[in-house]
Design a protein around this motif. Structure first.
Motif, PDB file in Angstrom:
ATOM      1  N   PRO A 187      28.197 -21.117  48.428  1.00  0.00           N
ATOM      2  CA  PRO A 187      27.462 -19.851  48.513  1.00  0.00           C
ATOM      3  C   PRO A 187      28.025 -18.982  49.642  1.00  0.00           C
ATOM      4  N   PRO A 188      27.959 -17.666  49.476  1.00  0.00           N
ATOM      5  CA  PRO A 188      28.478 -16.789  50.534  1.00  0.00           C
ATOM      6  C   PRO A 188      27.642 -16.898  51.796  1.00  0.00           C
ATOM      7  N   THR A 189      28.290 -16.672  52.919  1.00  0.00           N
ATOM      8  CA  THR A 189      27.599 -16.579  54.197  1.00  0.00           C
ATOM      9  C   THR A 189      27.665 -15.120  54.642  1.00  0.00           C
ATOM     10  N   ALA A 190      26.914 -14.783  55.661  1.00  0.00           N
ATOM     11  CA  ALA A 190      26.910 -13.399  56.145  1.00  0.00           C
ATOM     12  C   ALA A 190      28.310 -12.940  56.541  1.00  0.00           C
ATOM     13  N   THR A 191      29.097 -13.839  57.115  1.00  0.00           N
ATOM     14  CA  THR A 191      30.409 -13.426  57.622  1.00  0.00           C
ATOM     15  C   THR A 191      31.521 -13.463  56.580  1.00  0.00           C
ATOM     16  N   ASN A 192      31.309 -14.141  55.439  1.00  0.00           N
ATOM     17  CA  ASN A 192      32.378 -14.167  54.436  1.00  0.00           C
ATOM     18  C   ASN A 192      31.968 -13.544  53.105  1.00  0.00           C
ATOM     19  N   ALA A 193      30.802 -12.925  53.041  1.00  0.00           N
ATOM     20  CA  ALA A 193      30.290 -12.361  51.788  1.00  0.00           C
ATOM     21  C   ALA A 193      31.070 -11.130  51.334  1.00  0.00           C
ATOM     22  N   ALA A 194      31.544 -10.340  52.281  1.00  0.00           N
ATOM     23  CA  ALA A 194      32.214  -9.080  51.937  1.00  0.00           C
ATOM     24  C   ALA A 194      33.330  -8.791  52.924  1.00  0.00           C
ATOM     25  N   ILE A 195      34.219  -7.918  52.507  1.00  0.00           N
ATOM     26  CA  ILE A 195      35.386  -7.565  53.323  1.00  0.00           C
ATOM     27  C   ILE A 195      35.353  -6.066  53.607  1.00  0.00           C
ATOM     28  N   LEU A 196      35.452  -5.706  54.869  1.00  0.00           N
ATOM     29  CA  LEU A 196      35.591  -4.304  55.269  1.00  0.00           C
ATOM     30  C   LEU A 196      37.091  -4.038  55.383  1.00  0.00           C
ATOM     31  N   ALA A 222      32.453  -6.888  47.985  1.00  0.00           N
ATOM     32  CA  ALA A 222      31.889  -8.226  47.783  1.00  0.00           C
ATOM     33  C   ALA A 222      33.001  -9.187  47.366  1.00  0.00           C
ATOM     34  N   ARG A 223      33.169 -10.266  48.108  1.00  0.00           N
ATOM     35  CA  ARG A 223      34.184 -11.275  47.782  1.00  0.00           C
ATOM     36  C   ARG A 223      33.796 -12.083  46.551  1.00  0.00           C
ATOM     37  N   VAL A 224      32.508 -12.342  46.423  1.00  0.00           N
ATOM     38  CA  VAL A 224      31.936 -13.095  45.306  1.00  0.00           C
ATOM     39  C   VAL A 224      30.679 -12.357  44.876  1.00  0.00           C
ATOM     40  N   SER A 225      30.096 -12.738  43.769  1.00  0.00           N
ATOM     41  CA  SER A 225      28.832 -12.125  43.367  1.00  0.00           C
ATOM     42  C   SER A 225      27.777 -12.426  44.423  1.00  0.00           C
ATOM     43  N   LEU A 226      27.064 -11.389  44.836  1.00  0.00           N
ATOM     44  CA  LEU A 226      26.066 -11.530  45.892  1.00  0.00           C
ATOM     45  C   LEU A 226      24.669 -11.341  45.313  1.00  0.00           C
ATOM     46  N   PRO A 227      23.746 -12.218  45.686  1.00  0.00           N
ATOM     47  CA  PRO A 227      22.360 -12.037  45.232  1.00  0.00           C
ATOM     48  C   PRO A 227      21.663 -10.970  46.073  1.00  0.00           C
ATOM     49  N   ALA A 228      20.533 -10.493  45.590  1.00  0.00           N
ATOM     50  CA  ALA A 228      19.701  -9.588  46.396  1.00  0.00           C
ATOM     51  C   ALA A 228      19.288 -10.318  47.664  1.00  0.00           C
ATOM     52  N   GLU A 229      19.198  -9.582  48.756  1.00  0.00           N
ATOM     53  CA  GLU A 229      18.803 -10.082  50.077  1.00  0.00           C
ATOM     54  C   GLU A 229      19.834 -10.997  50.722  1.00  0.00           C
ATOM     55  N   GLN A 230      21.085 -10.898  50.271  1.00  0.00           N
ATOM     56  CA  GLN A 230      22.177 -11.633  50.915  1.00  0.00           C
ATOM     57  C   GLN A 230      22.577 -10.889  52.184  1.00  0.00           C
ATOM     58  N   ALA A 231      22.632 -11.566  53.302  1.00  0.00           N
ATOM     59  CA  ALA A 231      23.105 -10.956  54.542  1.00  0.00           C
ATOM     60  C   ALA A 231      24.612 -10.748  54.445  1.00  0.00           C
ATOM     61  N   VAL A 232      25.050  -9.567  54.869  1.00  0.00           N
ATOM     62  CA  VAL A 232      26.471  -9.221  54.923  1.00  0.00           C
ATOM     63  C   VAL A 232      26.739  -8.731  56.336  1.00  0.00           C
ATOM     64  N   LEU A 256      21.365  -6.300  54.554  1.00  0.00           N
ATOM     65  CA  LEU A 256      20.912  -7.164  53.471  1.00  0.00           C
ATOM     66  C   LEU A 256      21.127  -6.428  52.161  1.00  0.00           C
ATOM     67  N   THR A 257      21.737  -7.103  51.189  1.00  0.00           N
ATOM     68  CA  THR A 257      21.912  -6.467  49.884  1.00  0.00           C
ATOM     69  C   THR A 257      20.541  -6.193  49.290  1.00  0.00           C
ATOM     70  N   ARG A 258      20.402  -5.034  48.679  1.00  0.00           N
ATOM     71  CA  ARG A 258      19.108  -4.623  48.135  1.00  0.00           C
ATOM     72  C   ARG A 258      18.959  -4.982  46.659  1.00  0.00           C
ATOM     73  N   SER A 259      20.054  -5.385  46.023  1.00  0.00           N
ATOM     74  CA  SER A 259      20.059  -5.824  44.629  1.00  0.00           C
ATOM     75  C   SER A 259      21.293  -6.711  44.459  1.00  0.00           C
ATOM     76  N   PRO A 260      21.406  -7.434  43.345  1.00  0.00           N
ATOM     77  CA  PRO A 260      22.620  -8.226  43.132  1.00  0.00           C
ATOM     78  C   PRO A 260      23.853  -7.312  43.075  1.00  0.00           C
ATOM     79  N   ILE A 261      24.962  -7.793  43.620  1.00  0.00           N
ATOM     80  CA  ILE A 261      26.209  -7.021  43.633  1.00  0.00           C
ATOM     81  C   ILE A 261      27.323  -7.904  43.064  1.00  0.00           C
ATOM     82  N   PRO A 262      27.966  -7.472  41.977  1.00  0.00           N
ATOM     83  CA  PRO A 262      29.040  -8.273  41.378  1.00  0.00           C
ATOM     84  C   PRO A 262      30.247  -8.395  42.310  1.00  0.00           C
TER      85      PRO A 262
END
Length: 102
Positions: free
Chosen positions: A8-17, A27-37, A45-51
């Protein structure tokens, strides 16, 4: 027996700036709603799922404001976008770029 294929993604590896000027991260991987980035020194926190491969806002973007990716304008917000929102065709539009806007 089931094997974990992808952790599962973590806050530090969920997305790339991609650039410090960017208003969105990828988003590096599909992120669920309320995933910390956590990227670029901010946490949202993601407000909805993000592909996977899609954009997540890392700061408030006002309607009409340019959206930055790779340090460049990739479009304009068609509505207010909150940190953690999915940024895609439903809230990102295109128009002529006026150098006074950037």
């Amino acid at each position: 027996m089931l094997y974990e294929i992808e952790k599962p993604p973590t806050a530090t590896n969920a997305a790339i700036l991609l650039d410090v000027l960017d208003s969105v991260a990828i988003a590096r991987v599909s992120l669920p709603a309320e995933q910390a980035v956590h990227t670029g020194g901010v946490t949202v926190l993601t407000r909805s799922p993000i592909p996977a491969g899609h954009k997540v806002a890392v700061r408030q973007i006002a309607a009409g404001e340019p959206v930055y990716r790779y340090g460049n304008v990739i479009g304009f917000a068609t509505q207010n976008i909150a940190p953690g929102d999915h940024v895609h065709v439903h809230n990102l539009g295109f128009r002529e770029l006026d150098s006074a806007e950037i």
